[in-house]
Design an enzyme around this catalytic site. Structure first.
Site, PDB file in Angstrom:
ATOM      1  CG  ASP A   1      -4.040   9.274 -12.492  1.00  0.00           C
ATOM      2  OD1 ASP A   1      -4.740   8.659 -11.642  1.00  0.00           O
ATOM      3  OD2 ASP A   1      -5.031   9.664 -13.310  1.00  0.00           O
TER       4      ASP A   1
ATOM      5  CG  ASP B   1      -1.821   1.321   1.262  1.00  0.00           C
ATOM      6  OD1 ASP B   1      -2.878   1.010   0.730  1.00  0.00           O
ATOM      7  OD2 ASP B   1      -1.517   2.168   1.799  1.00  0.00           O
TER       8      ASP B   1
ATOM      9  CD  GLU C   1      -4.602   3.821  -1.337  1.00  0.00           C
ATOM     10  OE1 GLU C   1      -4.506   3.860  -0.174  1.00  0.00           O
ATOM     11  OE2 GLU C   1      -5.547   4.129  -2.294  1.00  0.00           O
TER      12      GLU C   1
ATOM     13  CG  ASN D   1      -5.055  11.040  -5.718  1.00  0.00           C
ATOM     14  OD1 ASN D   1      -4.419  11.320  -6.621  1.00  0.00           O
ATOM     15  ND2 ASN D   1      -5.944   9.801  -5.204  1.00  0.00           N
TER      16      ASN D   1
END
Length: 166
Positions: free
Chosen positions: A61, A44, A87, A52
């Site tokens: 991204d 993770d 993620e 973000n």
């Protein structure tokens, strides 16, 4: 081309979740028949929501694309990586003992953090928390649960580390 797009995650270049779930199930079934181990590495990206939220989704991204490339570059034979969640990335390790899977997890951890991710606004340090579990075939759900528990342990212990399931 269409088949590849249907089975591959567009951002990471790894297998899609649906494909990964099938790989995990098939690997666990085969390992049970052959009495060989199977391991799961679950990683993770630390604080990804903050990326973000502060830098925007295009930056997130770009991070996923770069991390996908790094993961794909170090996966040895008999392993398959897939995007497990937003993620999160999972790696199914066919025939891997816990020490083998731990070594791979350490390699992944080092590769992810060894170089900052280039973004249009500069470079970004990215780290990952990783959980590792192994079993001799059996339930994919149980293997995922053990790897997830180890991952949560890594998060609770301060992130940016590898933890093994007991």
């Amino acid at each position: 081309r269409v088949a590849r797009e249907a089975t591959t995650d567009a951002l990471t270049g790894l297998a899609s979740r649906r494909t990964g779930d099938a790989i995990l199930r098939e690997t666990c079934d085969a390992a049970l028949l052959d009495a060989r181990p199977v391991a799961l590495v679950l990683l993770d990206l630390d604080d990804f929501k903050r990326i973000n939220d502060t830098l925007g989704h295009p930056a997130g991204d770009a991070v996923l694309r770069t991390i996908g490339e790094r993961v794909r570059a170090v996966l040895p034979p008999r392993t398959r990586g897939f995007r497990y969640g937003g993620e999160e990335i999972a790696v199914v390790c066919d025939g891997f003992t816990l020490p083998d899977a731990h070594a791979l997890a350490q390699t992944l951890w080092a590769r992810i953090r060894e170089e900052d991710v280039p973004l249009p606004s500069g470079r970004l340090r990215v780290t990952a928390s990783i959980g590792v579990a192994t079993a001799r075939g059996g339930s994919p759900a149980l293997l995922v649960q053990h790897a997830d528990d180890a991952l949560l342990g890594a998060k609770r212990s301060g992130k940016d580390r590898v933890e093994l399931a007991p």
